[in-house]
Design a protein around this motif. Sequence first.
Motif, short mmCIF file in Angstrom:
data_model
loop_
_atom_site.label_atom_id
_atom_site.label_comp_id
_atom_site.label_asym_id
_atom_site.label_seq_id
_atom_site.Cartn_x
_atom_site.Cartn_y
_atom_site.Cartn_z
N CYS A 7 -7.74 40.48 -74.12
CA CYS A 7 -8.51 39.91 -73.01
C CYS A 7 -7.76 40.23 -71.72
CB CYS A 7 -8.68 38.40 -73.18
SG CYS A 7 -9.50 37.62 -71.77
N ILE A 8 -8.40 41.00 -70.86
CA ILE A 8 -7.80 41.40 -69.59
C ILE A 8 -8.45 40.61 -68.46
CG2 ILE A 8 -7.42 43.30 -67.97
CD1 ILE A 8 -7.54 45.20 -70.38
N ILE A 9 -7.63 39.99 -67.64
CA ILE A 9 -8.11 39.23 -66.48
C ILE A 9 -7.46 39.82 -65.24
CG2 ILE A 9 -8.24 36.95 -65.40
CD1 ILE A 9 -8.00 35.79 -68.26
N ARG A 10 -8.27 40.39 -64.36
CA ARG A 10 -7.73 41.08 -63.20
C ARG A 10 -8.52 40.72 -61.94
NH1 ARG A 10 -8.43 47.20 -64.86
NH2 ARG A 10 -8.14 46.34 -66.93
N LYS A 11 -7.86 40.86 -60.80
CA LYS A 11 -8.52 40.58 -59.53
C LYS A 11 -9.65 41.58 -59.29
CE LYS A 11 -4.83 38.28 -56.97
NZ LYS A 11 -3.99 38.31 -55.75
N SER A 12 -10.78 41.06 -58.78
CA SER A 12 -11.93 41.92 -58.49
C SER A 12 -12.73 41.28 -57.36
CB SER A 12 -12.81 42.09 -59.73
OG SER A 12 -13.96 42.83 -59.43
N PRO A 13 -12.66 41.82 -56.17
CA PRO A 13 -13.37 41.24 -55.02
C PRO A 13 -14.89 41.29 -55.18
CG PRO A 13 -12.43 43.39 -54.45
CD PRO A 13 -11.87 43.00 -55.78
N ASN A 14 -15.38 42.11 -56.08
CA ASN A 14 -16.83 42.23 -56.29
C ASN A 14 -17.40 41.14 -57.19
OD1 ASN A 14 -16.89 44.59 -54.74
ND2 ASN A 14 -16.34 45.85 -56.51
N HIS A 15 -16.52 40.32 -57.82
CA HIS A 15 -16.99 39.26 -58.69
C HIS A 15 -16.95 37.91 -57.97
CE1 HIS A 15 -16.53 42.41 -61.65
NE2 HIS A 15 -17.16 41.65 -62.53
N ARG A 16 -17.79 37.01 -58.45
CA ARG A 16 -18.03 35.75 -57.76
C ARG A 16 -16.74 34.99 -57.46
NH1 ARG A 16 -22.20 31.69 -60.53
NH2 ARG A 16 -23.46 33.59 -60.33
N LEU A 17 -15.85 34.87 -58.44
CA LEU A 17 -14.62 34.10 -58.26
C LEU A 17 -13.44 34.98 -57.87
CD1 LEU A 17 -14.95 31.66 -61.31
CD2 LEU A 17 -15.64 31.28 -58.95
N GLY A 18 -13.70 36.27 -57.71
CA GLY A 18 -12.61 37.18 -57.35
C GLY A 18 -11.80 37.64 -58.54
N TRP A 19 -12.27 37.31 -59.77
CA TRP A 19 -11.57 37.71 -60.99
C TRP A 19 -12.57 38.30 -61.98
CZ3 TRP A 19 -6.31 37.55 -61.34
CH2 TRP A 19 -5.64 36.78 -60.39
N ARG A 20 -12.14 39.34 -62.67
CA ARG A 20 -12.97 39.97 -63.69
C ARG A 20 -12.33 39.72 -65.06
NH1 ARG A 20 -16.61 44.23 -64.37
NH2 ARG A 20 -16.31 45.46 -66.27
N VAL A 21 -13.16 39.34 -66.04
CA VAL A 21 -12.68 39.10 -67.40
C VAL A 21 -13.25 40.18 -68.32
CG1 VAL A 21 -12.57 37.46 -69.31
CG2 VAL A 21 -12.62 36.61 -66.95
N GLU A 22 -12.38 40.89 -69.01
CA GLU A 22 -12.79 41.95 -69.92
C GLU A 22 -12.24 41.67 -71.32
OE1 GLU A 22 -12.09 45.97 -68.28
OE2 GLU A 22 -11.38 44.89 -66.51
N VAL A 23 -12.99 42.06 -72.33
CA VAL A 23 -12.53 41.94 -73.71
C VAL A 23 -12.54 43.32 -74.36
CG1 VAL A 23 -13.13 39.53 -74.09
CG2 VAL A 23 -14.87 41.29 -74.39
#
Length: 247
Positions: A7-23
């Motif tokens: 599970c990767i959690i990284r900053k992403s300004p394009n997502h609502r909370l500023g974080w992207r969650v990937e599996v």
Amino acid sequence: AEGSFVCIIRKSPNHRLGWRVEVIFQIALHKKDLELLKQIQAFFGGIGSITTNSLTMCAYKISSFNQILNIIIPHFEKYNLITKKQADFLLFKEILKLIKQGEHLKVEGLQLIINYRSSLNLGLSEALKLAFPKTIPVIRPCVIIPEKLHPEWMAGFISGEGCFFIKINKNRNKAGIGVQLVFQVAQHIRDEVLLKSFITYFKCGHYVNHHTKEWGYFHCTKFSDNYNIIIPFFNQHSIIGIKNKDF
């Protein structure tokens, strides 16, 4: 043996909370076993991709949320993992449930995913610890080793984790050289109970702690045990991949 639930959690300004969650579900092997990865990909219906990420390693990855949810998760629910990786699978499955429910788009839900992520594999990076100071790691699920291991499970596990080698040392015999056959399985110390159960399973061998105290080994070094127990076992229950040539 070589699978990983990531599970990767990284900053992403394009997502609502500023974080992207990937599996991601991944199996990484030496490049010599590229054909084996292709067979595994075919087994799962051709989904995912195979990449060579270094001079020596190759990896089979599935990053599609729906493919992981509908193909990978049901597979490992039907065919349970036995090592402590089963605990990682169960934590990974809970993260997928939260994502499916849209919790990764909510502040509280993202924190809950972080709580699960902190107990998955090696835990959180220092950057994530700083970004989520209120993290409370969930308790890792308890994994109970079956009383009787299936021989085909053993063959598959050894295909990934086993090692067959020959030690040649100076010796006080007439030749001045000692030759020793060694069958070995190494695991993180958290799977010490599993490796110790191999002694009962094969009725031979012994357990040794690595000097770092982070790893342990099941060793079989007695010639008669390797010749009369280990070799006949794997003649009957075949190892697959490049390791079969080592065997």
